[in-house]
Design a protein around this motif. Sequence first.
Motif, PDB file in Angstrom:
ATOM      1  N   VAL A  15       0.856  -1.195   0.000  1.00 12.83           N
ATOM      2  CA  VAL A  15       0.000   0.000   0.000  1.00 12.83           C
ATOM      3  C   VAL A  15       0.889   1.242   0.000  1.00 12.83           C
ATOM      4  N   ARG A  16       1.979   1.168   0.756  1.00 13.60           N
ATOM      5  CA  ARG A  16       2.880   2.321   0.823  1.00 13.60           C
ATOM      6  C   ARG A  16       3.537   2.609  -0.537  1.00 13.60           C
ATOM      7  N   ILE A  17       3.864   1.555  -1.276  1.00 17.56           N
ATOM      8  CA  ILE A  17       4.451   1.763  -2.611  1.00 17.56           C
ATOM      9  C   ILE A  17       3.463   2.558  -3.486  1.00 17.56           C
ATOM     10  N   ALA A  18       2.220   2.111  -3.492  1.00 17.45           N
ATOM     11  CA  ALA A  18       1.201   2.796  -4.308  1.00 17.45           C
ATOM     12  C   ALA A  18       0.995   4.233  -3.819  1.00 17.45           C
ATOM     13  N   ARG A  19       0.984   4.413  -2.492  1.00 16.39           N
ATOM     14  CA  ARG A  19       0.791   5.763  -1.943  1.00 16.39           C
ATOM     15  C   ARG A  19       1.962   6.667  -2.307  1.00 16.39           C
ATOM     16  N   MET A  20       3.177   6.112  -2.281  1.00 16.20           N
ATOM     17  CA  MET A  20       4.339   6.937  -2.638  1.00 16.20           C
ATOM     18  C   MET A  20       4.249   7.407  -4.086  1.00 16.20           C
ATOM     19  N   ALA A  21       3.752   6.538  -4.963  1.00 11.73           N
ATOM     20  CA  ALA A  21       3.585   6.946  -6.366  1.00 11.73           C
ATOM     21  C   ALA A  21       2.565   8.091  -6.459  1.00 11.73           C
ATOM     22  N   LEU A  22       1.444   7.955  -5.740  1.00 14.16           N
ATOM     23  CA  LEU A  22       0.430   9.020  -5.744  1.00 14.16           C
ATOM     24  C   LEU A  22       1.010  10.321  -5.189  1.00 14.16           C
ATOM     25  N   GLU A  23       1.764  10.199  -4.114  1.00  8.83           N
ATOM     26  CA  GLU A  23       2.366  11.396  -3.493  1.00  8.83           C
ATOM     27  C   GLU A  23       3.375  12.056  -4.431  1.00  8.83           C
ATOM     28  N   GLU A  24       4.210  11.241  -5.069  1.00 16.93           N
ATOM     29  CA  GLU A  24       5.222  11.812  -5.971  1.00 16.93           C
ATOM     30  C   GLU A  24       4.567  12.519  -7.157  1.00 16.93           C
ATOM     31  N   LYS A  25       3.401  12.032  -7.572  1.00 17.03           N
ATOM     32  CA  LYS A  25       2.697  12.687  -8.673  1.00 17.03           C
ATOM     33  C   LYS A  25       1.902  13.899  -8.185  1.00 17.03           C
ATOM     34  N   VAL A  75      -0.880   5.090 -12.293  1.00 15.63           N
ATOM     35  CA  VAL A  75      -0.817   6.403 -11.629  1.00 15.63           C
ATOM     36  C   VAL A  75       0.177   7.302 -12.368  1.00 15.63           C
ATOM     37  N   ASP A  76       1.304   6.735 -12.750  1.00 14.04           N
ATOM     38  CA  ASP A  76       2.294   7.551 -13.456  1.00 14.04           C
ATOM     39  C   ASP A  76       1.770   8.027 -14.802  1.00 14.04           C
ATOM     40  N   GLU A  77       1.073   7.159 -15.513  1.00  9.93           N
ATOM     41  CA  GLU A  77       0.700   7.478 -16.894  1.00  9.93           C
ATOM     42  C   GLU A  77      -0.630   8.223 -17.018  1.00  9.93           C
ATOM     43  N   ALA A  78      -1.504   8.057 -16.031  1.00 10.81           N
ATOM     44  CA  ALA A  78      -2.841   8.649 -16.166  1.00 10.81           C
ATOM     45  C   ALA A  78      -2.913  10.086 -15.649  1.00 10.81           C
ATOM     46  N   LEU A 158      14.283   9.862 -10.516  1.00  8.25           N
ATOM     47  CA  LEU A 158      13.539   9.083  -9.520  1.00  8.25           C
ATOM     48  C   LEU A 158      12.468   8.291 -10.274  1.00  8.25           C
ATOM     49  N   THR A 159      12.402   6.987 -10.044  1.00 13.22           N
ATOM     50  CA  THR A 159      11.423   6.180 -10.787  1.00 13.22           C
ATOM     51  C   THR A 159      10.628   5.273  -9.840  1.00 13.22           C
ATOM     52  N   LEU A 160       9.702   4.557 -10.458  1.00 15.04           N
ATOM     53  CA  LEU A 160       8.873   3.607  -9.703  1.00 15.04           C
ATOM     54  C   LEU A 160       9.721   2.541  -9.008  1.00 15.04           C
ATOM     55  N   TYR A 192      19.204   4.820   0.226  1.00 14.68           N
ATOM     56  CA  TYR A 192      18.080   4.711   1.162  1.00 14.68           C
ATOM     57  C   TYR A 192      17.888   6.023   1.938  1.00 14.68           C
ATOM     58  N   SER A 193      18.984   6.628   2.400  1.00 12.94           N
ATOM     59  CA  SER A 193      18.845   7.901   3.143  1.00 12.94           C
ATOM     60  C   SER A 193      18.181   8.948   2.259  1.00 12.94           C
ATOM     61  N   ARG A 194      18.538   8.924   0.979  1.00 12.98           N
ATOM     62  CA  ARG A 194      17.976   9.899   0.040  1.00 12.98           C
ATOM     63  C   ARG A 194      16.464   9.685  -0.129  1.00 12.98           C
ATOM     64  N   ILE A 195      16.061   8.450  -0.359  1.00 12.98           N
ATOM     65  CA  ILE A 195      14.626   8.199  -0.591  1.00 12.98           C
ATOM     66  C   ILE A 195      13.853   8.390   0.718  1.00 12.98           C
ATOM     67  N   ALA A 196      14.481   8.056   1.838  1.00 18.04           N
ATOM     68  CA  ALA A 196      13.796   8.205   3.134  1.00 18.04           C
ATOM     69  C   ALA A 196      13.591   9.673   3.499  1.00 18.04           C
ATOM     70  N   GLY A 197      14.298  10.565   2.811  1.00 17.96           N
ATOM     71  CA  GLY A 197      14.124  11.999   3.057  1.00 17.96           C
ATOM     72  C   GLY A 197      13.032  12.616   2.193  1.00 17.96           C
ATOM     73  N   ARG A 198      12.454  11.865   1.273  1.00 19.76           N
ATOM     74  CA  ARG A 198      11.417  12.421   0.400  1.00 19.76           C
ATOM     75  C   ARG A 198      10.113  12.581   1.177  1.00 19.76           C
TER      76      ARG A 198
END
Length: 208
Positions: A15-25, A75-78, A158-160, A192-198
Amino acid sequence: MAKPTLYGADYSVYVRIARMALEEKGIGYELVPLDIFAAEGIPAWYLEHHPFGRIPAFEHDGFHLFETGAIARYVDEAFDGPALQPADVRGRARMGQIIGLLDAYGYRAMVWDVAVERLEKAAPDEALIASGLSQAETVLKVLTSLKAKGPWLLGDQLTLVDLHAAPIVAYFLKVAEGRDLLARFADIPDWYSRIAGRPSFTRTEKVA
Ligand SMILES: N[C@@H](CCC(=O)N[C@@H](CS)C(=O)NCC(=O)O)C(=O)O
């Protein structure tokens, strides 16, 4: 465009993976709570969304999806927002490869066999933890060898793949064995430190 709906729980890696994609978009969405491990079982209505009874499931404007990789790509494409997939064929192939290996070989070993076993069991199965760690080591070796030069797993973009890997690694790092193992892989702790700071990562952290 209508707001998408995600069904799931904040403790879930997928669920967190999907939420991160929504948040990044930068997309507003509704998270409908669905506790897959509830004592009363999975509600019958949810099996219409996910016949295998896993989380997450997704819905947008009458379009239903499950399987996190597919949700994240949709999410990325729509939606507008920064592209989360490489423009080039080989980059996209690498993306599919790494997401596939994380699903097939990383998630169960790192999250269930090591972290959940150590954290949740009164009498952890040490043999299961050891075999999970051995598989996690192979996953991290492969990730290290496939990682492109640059801040993110596929290089400058930064990618999926980053969004797929981060919640799995975060769970693994809840336990000392995970932290010790990760520290042996030069590039991955910095990534990991970089992505954990997003903000997409911090905003999707489970609230205690
Ligand atoms: N292949 C699925 C995996 C989803 C998955 O395994 N989700 C976990 C939570 S992180 C789950 O629902 N587990 C419930 C179970 O194993 O019964 C996807 O990509 O969405």
